[in-house]
Structures are given as structure tokens and as C-alpha cells.
Design a protein around this motif. Structure first.
Motif, mmCIF file in Angstrom:
data_model
loop_
_atom_site.group_PDB
_atom_site.id
_atom_site.type_symbol
_atom_site.label_atom_id
_atom_site.label_comp_id
_atom_site.label_asym_id
_atom_site.label_seq_id
_atom_site.Cartn_x
_atom_site.Cartn_y
_atom_site.Cartn_z
ATOM 1 N N VAL A 192 102.132 137.264 -25.815
ATOM 2 C CA VAL A 192 102.500 136.052 -26.536
ATOM 3 C C VAL A 192 101.998 134.767 -25.863
ATOM 4 N N SER A 206 98.604 133.126 -26.905
ATOM 5 C CA SER A 206 98.532 132.343 -28.141
ATOM 6 C C SER A 206 99.225 130.998 -27.974
ATOM 7 N N LEU A 207 100.213 130.938 -27.101
ATOM 8 C CA LEU A 207 100.818 129.640 -26.800
ATOM 9 C C LEU A 207 99.793 128.726 -26.137
ATOM 10 N N SER A 239 97.371 127.450 -28.659
ATOM 11 C CA SER A 239 97.853 126.410 -29.563
ATOM 12 C C SER A 239 98.013 125.085 -28.828
ATOM 13 N N CYS A 260 99.347 122.818 -33.414
ATOM 14 C CA CYS A 260 100.282 123.352 -32.441
ATOM 15 C C CYS A 260 101.146 124.451 -33.053
ATOM 16 N N MET A 317 100.549 128.882 -33.983
ATOM 17 C CA MET A 317 100.937 130.135 -33.324
ATOM 18 C C MET A 317 102.346 130.588 -33.740
ATOM 19 N N THR A 363 102.621 133.930 -35.610
ATOM 20 C CA THR A 363 102.271 135.053 -34.733
ATOM 21 C C THR A 363 103.421 135.387 -33.794
ATOM 22 N N VAL A 364 103.973 134.351 -33.155
ATOM 23 C CA VAL A 364 105.037 134.610 -32.185
ATOM 24 C C VAL A 364 106.280 135.147 -32.889
#
Lengths: 547, 263
Positions: free
Chosen positions: A342, A345-346, A349, A382, A385, A388-389
Motif C-alpha cells: 500500500v 501507491s501512497l 499519489s 492525491c 490512490m 486502491t487503498v
């Protein structure tokens, strides 16, 4: 079991190895097993690939792709010290991160000792197998990474350049292996095994971010690299090993035998040897400290009242929800596999909004133009993501522990989702957004603060919508192996459209007088409604029972 | 092997980790055909002793002779006649059972075909043949334990070190394994059996060694220990010799805390 070409090659060294007191049949067998297992372990660089025959070998082409980046630098005319420093920096970074993220398991495997040494296998044989295993791996990765630029250099710069390049690459590999091992040694010497595992975890996350962001950035950076840079030796370059390795070019090719270049060349030659000697000396001690990995971690300091706890009590509607808020916060910050999947992807973003602003900079707009314009709405990216998360929240490396959700007499299953989503927002999203917002305010000025509040509220609502459409699953209850590729891409794309809608409405609102403030009020009301009432209603049992 | 000749002979074995002494002088002679129940509280030094005999732990003082050889001087060849089931079932679990057992068999010097044939046969008898080509990571605890047992016996060893070998096995498999151990010992093989389950140790051991604070606190057959301590079960002998008499008190305190909820 599979025969490996590497092992056939190794067979030629049988006699010298046996002269060193190595049990060759056992050595070959151990390597065969290790190579088989490597093929079944997904490497970090290609973590999303499905099961194939050999996951490791099929990830090599990715290194080859990264290696293409080196070609322009090798072909470039001009300052050898500068361009080769860049080339060796890239190689150094790629090789060391991939060694740490994918091969730590080999360096740090403590099963080996009890599994192999309890059988008629000499410790010397086991250690030799370890060394050869790492060498095989490093050779493959380095070859894939450097082959394109090696060939390019042979055709463009001639055999002398090629030869120096080749020899130095090998030397650099030795340096990377020993430095990595010594780093582990130091960490284990002063900290416990958990710290080391956390560190490896962060390197893995870093590698993933760099690979993904790299694609975006590298090609934009070429505009900088075409600038003619004067790169003169300076004291700080002694701190950068890749610069040492560029030294020999100036000395051997350009005949510049000055003090600095001589020093660089000597450092590049000697440091790998010295660190190798130190490493071999420390090897037994290293093995001893390795036992720490098996030991229980020391009890951490436990703070009774943490900030997260206070926030939890404040934003959660009831006690059950607060319990899951706390639980999810801890899981998100501790579970390494979750972080690995995870956090990249943070990171992405965090960077994407800046990439867009950079792009509009490079298309000719001045910074003044941009800062008076409306590009701050790029901050909506921002939120890219979030879906996805939200979808990933249902996965965990410890998914087997989720039976507890079913075993407890919980009044309302919705508390689980609500607490978890709030934990995601307060633990992962808001800190990231705040950072982004501070940077944006410094670029665009305080006038955008109302807009930033509106964006934040939009993204809260967006989180709720993502959950409604994608995420109605028990959190942390499924293994990551179940992450499916296909259908979700379409759903995620749909969610991007929803995000676009938010941005669109925002643009329209901001064109009206007080529109932004009205937008804020409406968003606030909607958020209040959905986070208060939006979770009620019947919940289908989604927990898979076939654990 | 001659009955009078001990297969394992340990004299004055001492070991310390940092400033903590784990073994404080162990003397032990083991003869072929014995099933030794090796018991003691956690941290008494049981697995350390076994690991020393397997050459996994260095830095001890004292002498350890196995098959008449001093293991500090002998190479690893003596391990060819030893089988080992460690307490934690650590395996290379991305391998299939077949691959793993073939690997282990070959490490013991068997050829690949032989190792595969024999392990397949043994797996069939223990009822895990269907999973034989699946990765061990998908196995249940009992299946993993069976793989461990097969891997320790594949090469027909003369000494077996077993640490909780029955954990995870169902009652039927437990019966089978117990019988296997009986048969092996009657053929003259030596079995070193560590466990916390006193009932099993009491039944299968021909000799019981109780370790406490790195010393041998008791050594003898179950009947001998019973006579000496005037206790009826090994469990009671164990608590008596390790000086533990608070079980009732601890249980009462525990339940009292449990009952606090709902008062």
C-alpha cells in the motif's frame, strides 16, 4: 527437479572447490534447491506478476528496461567524470536495493543452519553455497541492468572504455555485497532483528516507489542532462562511491593523472577489497548475531494515551468502532506486507500532483503564471490512490487471524468498516494531504486554503463512495495472493471518473461568487450524513469462511 | 554395535549464553536400543543439549562422543547416522513434499531416485501421498509433522533426536508413530525423545532423564523414579523434582481474575 544452466557452469569448478574442502555434491544440491525456491518467490520489482515458471528470471527484463536509461549517458560526449558518476549511481542504487529487498532472505535465513547443518553438511559448504547463490543472483541482475549500456559503449566509445566499464561493474558488485552485509551486521549488533526487518521493508517500499516514479521522471530529467555541466572534483565527492568509480575514466582514458582522480581510482580499487576482508573476518560474529532474528523482540514502550487514541475517541461514534479504529491503525502501521503493497501507491499519489505542475512548467508556463492560476486543483490527484487503498484494506499477511471477527459477539458489523476507514483517513491519508497542502500553499499562496478544505472534504466523501462501490469486505481478512488483476482495473478507472466529477464541480463552484464556500457547506453536510447514517442497513456476510 | 559400547557419551558438558549458564555439567551414557524420555521445564537446556550433539551449537566445554568419535574433532560424517525432528517444524516450504524429501535424502548421501522412491512409499503409509506433489506451505500442521518424521527416518539412522514429534498429529497417527518408535528401538536404534506431554513419555520411554537448571535431576526407568520419589505419575514426579508446588495457587488466582468481569 529442474536442472539449471548455472549449475552446469559450476560443475567446471568442481575440482578447485573440492580442493578448498567443499563437499561438491552437497553444494550443488543446496544451490539447486535455493534456485528452485527463488523461482517461486515473487521479486519486489515485479510484485504484481502472476505465478509463472520462474518469477525471478521473468523479472530480469525489467532490469534490462531500467538499464536502457543508462545508454544515453554512455553515448553522451563530454565530461566523463559527470556522466559515469551518474551511470554508476544508477547501477549502485538498483543493485543494492534489489539485493536488500529480494536477497535479504538469503543473507538472513536462519533455517539454513538447523536444516542443513543437522545433516552431514560442513559449515564451510553451507557458507560457500550462500556466497555462490548471492553471486549468481548479482550476476544475473547486474548483467540484465548493464548489458544494453555495455554494448552501446563498445560500439560508440571503443574497447578501452568498454573494458574499464566491465571491470568496474564487477568491482562495484563486490562493494555492494560487502557493504550490505556489513550494514546488516551493524544493525544487528546494535538493534534487534525486528529493526532490521523494518529497514528491509522500507527499502522494498522505496524501490517500488522509485521504479514507478522513475518512469514518470526520468524522461523529464533528460532536458536537464543535456545541459553542459562543469563537474569538477570536490571534497564531498569522496563521500559518494559512484564518483570514485568514474575516476579511472579521467585517469586512464583522458590521461588526467591529478591528485583527485588518482585518489578516486585508488578508492574504487581498494575499498571493495578492504570491506571484503573485514566482512570475511566478521563472518562468524555475523552468524552469531543472526540468532537475534529468531529471538523475541524486546517489549516496546507502550504509551497509554497516544494521539491516535485521542483522535479515535473523538471521531468514533461508539466503543466498538473505536476498537476497530485502533486495531486498524496498528495493523496499517506495523504489518510489513500491507505496507509493502500500500505505501508505494501512497508515495505515488504524493508525487503525481507535482509531476503535473512540473509538466506545465516545462511546457513554457512560468512559475508566476502557474501560481496565479488554477493548477492547484491538481491536488485532487492525491485522491487517486484512495480507491486502491480502500480495496487493499481487505488484504493482510496475517489474514488467518480474521476468524476473531466472527467469533466475537459484535452488535453491528458496520462498526468494523467505519472504524477501519476512519483509521485509514487519519493515519495514512490526512498526514499525506497536510504535507501536500503545505507545499501547495507555499506555491499558490494562502488564497487557496478554502479550496484545499473543499478538496479535503471531497476526498472524504470520495473515500465513502469508494467503500460503497468497491470495499465492502471484512478488513485484513484475505491473503494478498488473492489480489486479482482483471475486473478491478475497470472499476478503478470508473472511480477515476468519479474523482474527475468532484474536480469538475469544484471548478464550476469556484467560478461563482462564494461558490467555494457554498461547496464546502454542501460537502460538510453530505459528509456528516454519510459518516453518521451511511453505514446503517443490512450487511451481507462477506467474510470467506474457507480459511 | 556392541551392547556395552555407548552410542552417546557426554562428560561434564557445560554451556553458557552471555552470562547465563544453560548447562552446568551434564554426564550421560546412552546405549543402543534405549528410548530416552528427555524432559524438563522450559529453559532447562534440553534443546541445547540436542543441538550440541548435532553440531549446531558451538562454544561448549566438556566432551561429547557419538559412535565413539569426539564430535568436536570429527567432520560432519557422523550425522549420516542421525535423524532429527526439531521442535519448530521449519522446512523450505515453497518446495513440494517430494522435492524436500528428495533433497534431504540426497544430503544424507542417498541417490535421488532411491530417496524419492522411499519417501513416496513412507508418505503413502502415513497417508499423505495425495499431497505429495503440493507445496509444503499449503500443508496442515499434522502433515508438516509427517514430512518432518519421514525426513528424519529416510536414511535409516541409528540415533533419532525427536523434539515434540507428535505435535499436530491426530490420535490414530500418534498410535502409529508410537508403534514405529517401539519397533525401531527393539532393532537396537537409540531414540532421544523430548516432550512436555508426560503421559506419552511415561509410556514409551525405557529410561527417563529429567533436566533442571542445566543439571540432571533424575535418571532412571519410570519404575525406579516412582520408587524413589513415592509419586504415582511422571507428572507428579516432574513437579516434585523441579520444586514446583504452586499450580493450585496460580490456578486459583487466574480464575479469580477471570471472574472479575461481570461482578
Amino acid at each position: 527437479m529442474k536442472e539449471f544452466r548455472t549449475l552446469k557452469l559450476l560443475d567446471r569448478f568442481r575440482t578447485p572447490l573440492e580442493k578448498m574442502g567443499i563437499q561438491y555434491p552437497q553444494l550443488r544440491l543446496i544451490l539447486q534447491i535455493k534456485l528452485t525456491m527463488d523461482g517461486r518467490r515473487p521479486p519486489t520489482i515485479a510484485a504484481h506478476k502472476k505465478d509463472s515458471d520462474n518469477l525471478f528470471i521473468s523479472s530480469l527484463w525489467l532490469y534490462g528496461l531500467v538499464g536502457l536509461v543508462l545508454i544515453p549517458f554512455v553515448l553522451m560526449e563530454g565530461n566523463d567524470l559527470f556522466k559515469m558518476s551518474i551511470v554508476f549511481s544508477v547501477i549502485f542504487f538498483m543493485v543494492s536495493t534489489s539485493l536488500i529487498s529480494d536477497f535479504s532472505a538469503v543473507l538472513l535465513d536462519i533455517r539454513d543452519k538447523s536444516l542443513l547443518l543437522s545433516r552431514p553438511v560442513h559449515a564451510r559448504t553451507m557458507n560457500m553455497a550462500k556466497v555462490i547463490h548471492i553471486l549468481v543472483y548479482m550476476t544475473l541482475v547486474t548483467a540484465a541492468l548493464t548489458l544494453p549500456s555495455l554494448l552501446a559503449s563498445l560500439f560508440k566509445q571503443g574497447p578501452a572504455f568498454f573494458l574499464i566499464y566491465l571491470v568496474e561493474i564487477i568491482w562495484l558488485d563486490f562493494l555492494v555485497i560487502t557493504l550490505t552485509a556489513l550494514l546488516y551486521f551493524l544493525i544487528l549488533r546494535f538493534f534487534n532483528g525486528e529493526t532490521l526487518k523494518d529497514m528491509i521493508n522500507y527499502v522494498q517500499i522505496g524501490l517500488t516507489v522509485v521504479i514507478t516514479v522513475g518512469y514518470q521522471l526520468v524522461f523529464r530529467l533528460f532536458s536537464f542532462s543535456s545541459l553542459s555541466l562543469s563537474f569538477e572534483p570536490a571534497w564531498w565527492q569522496y563521500l559518494l562511491p559512484p564518483v570514485w568509480f568514474a575516476g579511472p575514466y579521467e585517469m586512464l582514458l583522458n590521461r588526467q593523472v591529478t591528485g583527485h582522480y588518482l585518489a578516486f581510482t585508488l578508492l574504487a580499487l581498494i575499498v571493495p577489497i578492504v570491506s571484503l576482508v573485514i566482512y570475511i573476518r566478521l563472518m562468524p560474529l555475523f552468524e552469531h548475531h543472526l540468532q537475534k532474528l529468531a529471538e523475541q523482540g524486546e517489549a516496546g514502550k507502550r504509551r497509554l494515551v497516544t494521539l491516535q487514541n485521542i483522535i479515535g475517541r473523538w471521531i468514533c461514534g461508539n466503543k466498538d468502532e473505536a476498537v476497530f479504529f485502533h486495531f486498524a491503525s496498528v495493523m496499517m502501521s506495523r504489518e510489513r506486507e500491507f505496507k509493502l503493497k500500500v505505501y508505494p501507491s501512497l508515495g505515488l499519489s504524493l508525487i503525481i500532483p507535482f509531476i503535473f505542475i512540473l509538466t506545465s512548467l516545462s511546457t513554457g508556463n512560468s512559475l508566476a503564471e502557474i501560481s496565479s492560476g488554477r493548477s492547484y486543483l491538481f491536488i485532487y490527484f492525491c485522491g487517486a490512490m484512495i480507491p486502491t487503498v480502500v480495496m487493499m484494506l481487505k488484504y493482510s499477511g496475517n489474514y488467518k487471524g480474521s476468524w476473531i471477527f466472527q467469533a466475537i459477539p459484535l452488535k453491528d458489523m458496520n462498526d468494523i468498516y467505519k472504524g477501519t476507514l476512519k483509521a485509514f483517513l487519519s493515519r495514512l491519508f490526512i498526514p499525506l494531504y497536510l504535507f501536500e497542502a503545505v507545499v501547495f500553499v507555499s506555491v499558490f499562496g494562502t488564497r487557496i486554503i478554502p479550496d484545499l478544505i473543499a478538496v479535503l472534504l471531497s476526498l472524504f466523501l470520495y473515500t465513502y463512495i469508494s467503500y460503497k462501490l468497491l470495499g465492502r469486505n471484512m478488513p485484513f481478512a484475505e491473503p494478498f495472493q488473492k489480489v486479482q488483476g482483471g475486473g478491478t482495473t475497470a472499476k478503478l478507472f470508473g472511480m477515476m471518473v468519479v474523482l474527475g466529477l468532484f474536480a469538475g464541480i469544484h471548478v464550476i463552484a469556484s467560478r461563482m461568487d462564494y461558490g467555494t464556500y457554498l461547496f464546502i457547506v454542501i460537502l460538510f453536510a453530505l459528509n456528516y450524513l454519510v459518516w453518521r447514517r451511511g453505514f446503517a442497513g443490512r450487511v451481507e456476510q462477506t467474510l470467506n469462511s474457507g480459511l | 554395535m556392541n551392547q556395552a559400547e555407548p552410542v552417546i557419551s557426554i562428560t561434564d558438558l557445560r554451556m553458557r549464553y552471555g552470562d547465563r549458564f544453560v548447562l552446568n555439567g551434564i554426564d550421560l551414557q546412552v546405549h543402543p536400543g534405549q528410548i530416552i524420555g528427555y524432559i524438563g521445564p522450559n529453559g532447562a537446556g534440553k534443546s541445547t543439549t540436542v543441538k550440541i550433539m548435532l553440531g549446531l551449537v558451538e562454544g561448549y566445554s566438556g566432551d561429547v562422543h557419538i559412535f565413539g568419535q569426539n564430535i568436536a574433532e570429527a567432520g560432519p560424517e557422523y550425522k549420516r547416522r542421525i535423524g532429527y525432528v526439531p521442535e519448530v517444524a521449519e522446512l523450505y516450504d515453497t518446495l513440494t513434499a517430494l522435492e524436500y524429501l528428495s533433497f534431504v535424502g540426497q544430503l544424507y548421501g542417498m541417490n535421488a531416485g532411491d530417496a524419492e522412491f522411499r519417501s513416496l512409499h513412507l508418505a503413502e503409509i502415513l497417508g499423505i501421498k495425495d499431497a505429495f506433489n503440493s507445496r509444503i506451505s499449503s500443508f496442515s500442521k499434522g502433515m508438516r509433522q509427517k514430512v518432518m518424521l519421514i525426513s528424519s527416518l529416510l536414511h535409516n539412522p541409528d540415533i533419532l533426536f525427536l523434539d515434540e514429534p507428535l505435535s499436530g498429529l491426530d490420535a490414530n497417527s500418534v498410535m502409529v508413530v508410537k508403534e514405529i518408535l517401539e519397533l525401531l528401538s527393539s532393532q537396537g536404534k537409540t531414540i532421544f525423545y523430548s516432550s512436555h506431554i508426560m503421559d506419552v513419555v511415561e509410556k514409551i520411554s525405557s529410561r527417563i532423564i529429567l533436566l533442571h537448571d542445566g543439571r540432571i535431576a533424575a535418571d532412571g526407568s519410570f519404575d525406579e523414579l516412582k520408587e524413589k520419589s513415592l509419586e504415582s505419575s511422571l507428572e507428579n514426579i516432574f513437579t516434585q523434582l523441579t520444586g514446583f508446588d504452586q499450580h493450585r495457587e496460580l490456578a486459583e488466582r487466574f480464575v479469580a481474575v477471570v471472574n472479575e468481569v461481570g461482578e
